[in-house]
Structure formats: C-alpha cells, structure tokens
Design an enzyme around this catalytic site. Structure first.
Site, PDB file in Angstrom:
ATOM      1  N   ARG A  44      19.240  54.334   3.430  1.00 27.01           N
ATOM      2  CA  ARG A  44      20.306  53.130   3.339  1.00 27.01           C
ATOM      3  C   ARG A  44      21.045  53.454   1.929  1.00 27.01           C
ATOM      4  O   ARG A  44      21.988  53.175   1.737  1.00 27.01           O
ATOM      5  CB  ARG A  44      19.332  51.930   2.870  1.00 27.01           C
ATOM      6  CG  ARG A  44      20.087  50.539   2.598  1.00 27.01           C
ATOM      7  CD  ARG A  44      19.179  49.473   2.876  1.00 27.01           C
ATOM      8  NE  ARG A  44      20.272  48.222   3.175  1.00 27.01           N
ATOM      9  CZ  ARG A  44      20.212  47.293   2.088  1.00 27.01           C
ATOM     10  NH1 ARG A  44      19.482  47.270   1.167  1.00 27.01           N
ATOM     11  NH2 ARG A  44      21.263  46.270   2.264  1.00 27.01           N
ATOM     12  N   HIS A  48      24.845  53.192   1.413  1.00 29.59           N
ATOM     13  CA  HIS A  48      25.633  52.413   0.394  1.00 29.59           C
ATOM     14  C   HIS A  48      26.202  53.309  -0.512  1.00 29.59           C
ATOM     15  O   HIS A  48      27.457  52.633  -1.332  1.00 29.59           O
ATOM     16  CB  HIS A  48      24.535  51.126  -0.219  1.00 29.59           C
ATOM     17  CG  HIS A  48      24.063  50.142   0.520  1.00 29.59           C
ATOM     18  ND1 HIS A  48      23.592  48.967   0.046  1.00 29.59           N
ATOM     19  CD2 HIS A  48      24.381  49.767   1.811  1.00 29.59           C
ATOM     20  CE1 HIS A  48      23.501  48.171   0.721  1.00 29.59           C
ATOM     21  NE2 HIS A  48      23.920  48.838   2.127  1.00 29.59           N
ATOM     22  N   HIS A 171      19.955  50.638  12.375  1.00 28.39           N
ATOM     23  CA  HIS A 171      19.089  49.587  12.160  1.00 28.39           C
ATOM     24  C   HIS A 171      17.937  49.771  12.877  1.00 28.39           C
ATOM     25  O   HIS A 171      16.931  48.800  13.004  1.00 28.39           O
ATOM     26  CB  HIS A 171      19.772  48.169  12.276  1.00 28.39           C
ATOM     27  CG  HIS A 171      20.518  47.739  11.054  1.00 28.39           C
ATOM     28  ND1 HIS A 171      21.320  46.602  10.960  1.00 28.39           N
ATOM     29  CD2 HIS A 171      20.274  48.212   9.828  1.00 28.39           C
ATOM     30  CE1 HIS A 171      21.703  46.748   9.692  1.00 28.39           C
ATOM     31  NE2 HIS A 171      21.246  47.582   8.926  1.00 28.39           N
ATOM     32  N   TRP A 187      13.603  45.660  12.686  1.00 29.53           N
ATOM     33  CA  TRP A 187      14.558  45.290  13.932  1.00 29.53           C
ATOM     34  C   TRP A 187      13.831  46.067  15.330  1.00 29.53           C
ATOM     35  O   TRP A 187      14.112  45.693  16.366  1.00 29.53           O
ATOM     36  CB  TRP A 187      15.867  46.208  13.901  1.00 29.53           C
ATOM     37  CG  TRP A 187      16.899  45.411  12.743  1.00 29.53           C
ATOM     38  CD1 TRP A 187      18.002  44.787  13.340  1.00 29.53           C
ATOM     39  CD2 TRP A 187      16.883  45.965  11.464  1.00 29.53           C
ATOM     40  NE1 TRP A 187      18.492  44.551  11.920  1.00 29.53           N
ATOM     41  CE2 TRP A 187      18.135  45.154  10.762  1.00 29.53           C
ATOM     42  CE3 TRP A 187      16.346  46.566  10.572  1.00 29.53           C
ATOM     43  CZ2 TRP A 187      18.240  45.113   9.553  1.00 29.53           C
ATOM     44  CZ3 TRP A 187      16.736  46.694   9.060  1.00 29.53           C
ATOM     45  CH2 TRP A 187      17.641  46.045   8.670  1.00 29.53           C
TER      46      TRP A 187
HETATM   47 FE1  CCH Z   1      21.714  48.112   7.100  1.00 32.14          FE
HETATM   48  N1  CCH Z   1      20.675  46.394   6.146  1.00 32.14           N
HETATM   49  N2  CCH Z   1      23.344  46.576   7.500  1.00 32.14           N
HETATM   50  N3  CCH Z   1      22.866  49.600   7.713  1.00 32.14           N
HETATM   51  N4  CCH Z   1      20.166  49.097   6.596  1.00 32.14           N
HETATM   52  C1  CCH Z   1      19.699  46.360   5.798  1.00 32.14           C
HETATM   53  C2  CCH Z   1      18.726  47.601   5.844  1.00 32.14           C
HETATM   54  C3  CCH Z   1      18.874  48.795   6.242  1.00 32.14           C
HETATM   55  C4  CCH Z   1      23.480  45.267   6.898  1.00 32.14           C
HETATM   56  C5  CCH Z   1      22.611  44.514   6.235  1.00 32.14           C
HETATM   57  C6  CCH Z   1      21.382  45.138   6.022  1.00 32.14           C
HETATM   58  C7  CCH Z   1      24.142  49.371   8.164  1.00 32.14           C
HETATM   59  C8  CCH Z   1      24.935  48.482   8.292  1.00 32.14           C
HETATM   60  C9  CCH Z   1      24.586  47.215   7.973  1.00 32.14           C
HETATM   61  C10 CCH Z   1      20.149  50.502   7.083  1.00 32.14           C
HETATM   62  C11 CCH Z   1      21.182  51.264   7.287  1.00 32.14           C
HETATM   63  C12 CCH Z   1      22.510  50.769   7.706  1.00 32.14           C
HETATM   64  C13 CCH Z   1      19.153  45.153   5.328  1.00 32.14           C
HETATM   65  C14 CCH Z   1      17.902  44.791   4.456  1.00 32.14           C
HETATM   66  C15 CCH Z   1      20.391  44.280   5.154  1.00 32.14           C
HETATM   67  C16 CCH Z   1      20.534  42.761   4.898  1.00 32.14           C
HETATM   68  C17 CCH Z   1      17.701  45.317   3.235  1.00 32.14           C
HETATM   69  C18 CCH Z   1      16.511  44.969   2.363  1.00 32.14           C
HETATM   70  O1  CCH Z   1      16.141  43.796   2.453  1.00 32.14           O
HETATM   71  O2  CCH Z   1      15.726  45.963   1.863  1.00 32.14           O
HETATM   72  C19 CCH Z   1      24.894  44.899   7.549  1.00 32.14           C
HETATM   73  C20 CCH Z   1      25.339  43.605   7.264  1.00 32.14           C
HETATM   74  C21 CCH Z   1      25.447  45.653   7.890  1.00 32.14           C
HETATM   75  C22 CCH Z   1      26.869  45.751   8.658  1.00 32.14           C
HETATM   76  O3  CCH Z   1      27.501  45.010   8.912  1.00 32.14           O
HETATM   77  C23 CCH Z   1      24.506  50.967   8.597  1.00 32.14           C
HETATM   78  C24 CCH Z   1      26.114  51.386   8.852  1.00 32.14           C
HETATM   79  C25 CCH Z   1      23.583  51.673   8.086  1.00 32.14           C
HETATM   80  C26 CCH Z   1      23.364  53.240   8.127  1.00 32.14           C
HETATM   81  C27 CCH Z   1      24.337  53.978   8.755  1.00 32.14           C
HETATM   82  C28 CCH Z   1      18.706  51.068   6.815  1.00 32.14           C
HETATM   83  C29 CCH Z   1      18.267  52.247   7.233  1.00 32.14           C
HETATM   84  C30 CCH Z   1      18.012  49.900   6.522  1.00 32.14           C
HETATM   85  C31 CCH Z   1      16.560  49.755   6.064  1.00 32.14           C
HETATM   86  C32 CCH Z   1      16.198  50.031   4.602  1.00 32.14           C
HETATM   87  C33 CCH Z   1      14.955  49.781   4.317  1.00 32.14           C
HETATM   88  O4  CCH Z   1      14.290  49.868   3.220  1.00 32.14           O
HETATM   89  O5  CCH Z   1      13.921  50.075   5.260  1.00 32.14           O
END
Ligand code: CCH
Length: 287
Positions: A44, A48, A171, A187
């Site tokens: 993540r 970002h 995700h 997820w």
């Molecule tokens: Fe995501 N993401 N993401 N995401 N994401 C969150 C967590 C992860 C969105 C929203 C969220 C991508 C696209 C999107 C990861 C990778 C990717 C969370 C929870 C949200 C909200 C954060 C928390 O509460 O800690 C949205 C909206 C979109 C697109 O529309 C893309 C692209 C990627 C990578 C290629 C990963 C991995 C996580 C998990 C992080 C963790 O701490 O477990």
C-alpha cells in the site's frame, strides 16, 4: 557482526538483491503485525507513493518519496502508512545509498514476491525530493465512490479499464482498519498470499450492506467475515469492468501476468530512467 562481502568495499556497486533480502528477512521476523505480515501495508505504501501521479503535469508519482513530509503524510488516504515507512527505516540505515523513493518501491516489489505473487521486474533511479514536491490532497481514490470516480482517478495516471481491474486484484492482500480508513475487515480469507481470490469472491459471493455504525461497506452474506468497499463493488456493477473481473477470476496465470505488468507501470510513473538503467528480477528469499 555480519560477514563483509568484498563487493561491499566498492562504493559504486549497488546490491539491490541484498536490499531485497534484508526486507524479506524482516518480513519473516516481524510476523506479529496484523494478519502476520507487513507485506500488505508495504504494498500500500508503494501504491500510494506512486498513485499521486498526474500525467498532464508530470507531478506526483514514486519519484520523490514526498510522503515523508507533511502535508502529504497527513492526507487521510495515507493514514497508517507510517507503519510501513517505519518498518523500512532499519533497511535505509543499513543501505544508506538507496533513496527512500527507490526503497519504498523495492518494499512493494519484495512484499508481492514474498507473498507468493509473480515476479515484479524492478528498475532503480528515483531521487528523493523535498516537501515542495508534495502533491495536493485528493489524488488517491475515495473508497466510498463508484466506477466514474475510480475511472477519473486512474485515467489521470494513464491507465485503461483493463489495467484498473488488474491493479485492484491487490485487494486480495491486507485489510481495512477502522483507525485508518474507517472501514473494517479483509477482502479474502488469505490476506497475506496474493491470488486471484479477490475476483472470485467478487463474483462468487453475495454482497450485502453491512449493518453497523461505520462507513457504508459490504459484507459477504454467507460468513459476514469478508468485506468489499463501494469502489470494489463498482467492478461488478460496471459491465466493462466486470468482463475483466471474469477473465481474472477464471485464470490466475493471466492475472499474475497482467498484474506484474501493470504494477511495474504504476511504480514507474514519472520516473526518469536513462539508457543505462538496469532491470532487476529478484530471487525470492527461498530460491
Ligand atoms: Fe487499496 N485500500 N484501494 N489498493 N489497498 C485499502 C487497503 C489496501 C482503495 C481503498 C483502500 C488499490 C486501490 C484502491 C491495497 C492496495 C491497493 C484500504 C484500507 C482502503 C480504504 C486502508 C486501511 O484502513 O488500512 C480504493 C478506493 C482503491 C481504488 O479505487 C490499489 C491499486 C492497490 C495496489 C496495487 C492494499 C495492499 C491494502 C491493504 C493494506 C493493509 O494495511 O493491509
């Protein structure tokens, strides 16, 4: 102390595989975090750092690591990523020649491979920039919105519909944390292993609104232990997106191939490589 390799005396030799190995070793050692791995939060962070890119102005992207500074570090979307940045600090201390911007992306590459994902070819060359290069808030997607917003955000970076759906497969990893985003839960059932389960679950489970105090999110009807964001459900509500979801749900090899290609594109947005830039394909720790 550690054995010193002769090549370590050559300051011009940058051993990226050694940095990879160090991150992979720390991932194994620090299995106390979350579902047993810092891998998801490192992915993540890399996303970002990269996902602020704007193709029109060439601003944002992974070249700069400006999330080290306020205001970018304080943007709502970046809540919780301090854990990933702090995790990588001892690696930066051990290999001071690597830029933060290259290190954060290497952290994502290593995490994907170590979580049983595909090989992610890596090119270094990012330079750290100061806080004047921080991007404005609002460049990263808002999880409470749908297909139109998701397209707006990812088209701005230069992605097409197929690529957007391939990226979303990340995700399969990690979870939402109420203290970060307000949302809650994972997820998939194996959030520290990269598979095409995200697509399989999108299509194969019944998704209903969760009844709770928090922001609007979906839960799977059967176990109520998995979640989808409104922005995730957009991928099955939108016909064009759904076609690609179906392809990846049916074929993990195709997902791996396309995911690798598109995450390399994401990680390299706005990075000025030269003719001399080498590509590295890292060995996993157990190879
Ligand atoms: Fe995501 N993401 N993401 N995401 N994401 C969150 C967590 C992860 C969105 C929203 C969220 C991508 C696209 C999107 C990861 C990778 C990717 C969370 C929870 C949200 C909200 C954060 C928390 O509460 O800690 C949205 C909206 C979109 C697109 O529309 C893309 C692209 C990627 C990578 C290629 C990963 C991995 C996580 C998990 C992080 C963790 O701490 O477990």
């Amino acid at each position: 102390g550690d054995a010193v390799e002769p090549k370590a005396f050559k300051p011009e030799f940058k051993d990226y595989q050694a940095v990879y190995n160090e991150i992979a070793k720390l991932l194994q050692e620090h299995d106390e975090y979350d579902d047993g791995s810092y891998g998801p939060v490192l992915v993540r962070l890399a996303w970002h750092a990269s996902g602020t890119y704007d193709k029109e102005t060439g601003t944002g992207g992974s070249n700069g690591a400006t999330m080290r500074f306020a205001p970018e570090s304080q943007h709502g979307a970046n809540a919780g990523l301090i854990n990933a940045r702090n995790f990588l600090e001892p690696v930066k201390a051990k290999f001071p020649w690597i830029s933060y911007s290259d290190l954060w992306i290497l952290g994502g590459v290593c995490s994907i491979q170590e979580m049983m994902g595909p090989k992610i070819p890596y090119r270094p060359g990012r330079l750290d920039r100061d806080m004047t290069s921080c991007t404005p808030d609002g460049r990263l997607p808002d999880a409470s919105q749908g297909a139109r917003h998701v397209r707006d955000i990812f088209y701005r970076m230069g992605f097409n519909d197929q690529e957007i759906v391939a990226l979303a497969g990340a995700h399969a990893l990690g979870r939402c944390h109420t203290q970060n985003s307000g949302f809650d839960g994972p997820w998939t059932f194996s959030p520290t292993v990269l598979t095409n389960d995200y697509y399989k679950l999108l299509l194969g489970s019944k998704w209903q609104w969760r009844k709770w105090d928090g922001p609007k999110q979906y839960e799977d009807k059967e176990t109520k232990s998995l979640m989808m964001l409104p922005a995730d459900i957009a991928f099955i509500e939108d016909k064009e997106f759904k076609k690609t979801v179906e392809k990846y749900a049916a074929d993990n090899d195709l997902f791996f191939k396309d995911f690798s290609a598109v995450i390399v594109k994401l990680f390299e947005l706005g990075v000025p490589f030269t003719d001399k830039t080498e590509t590295y394909v890292f060995k996993n720790l157990d190879e």
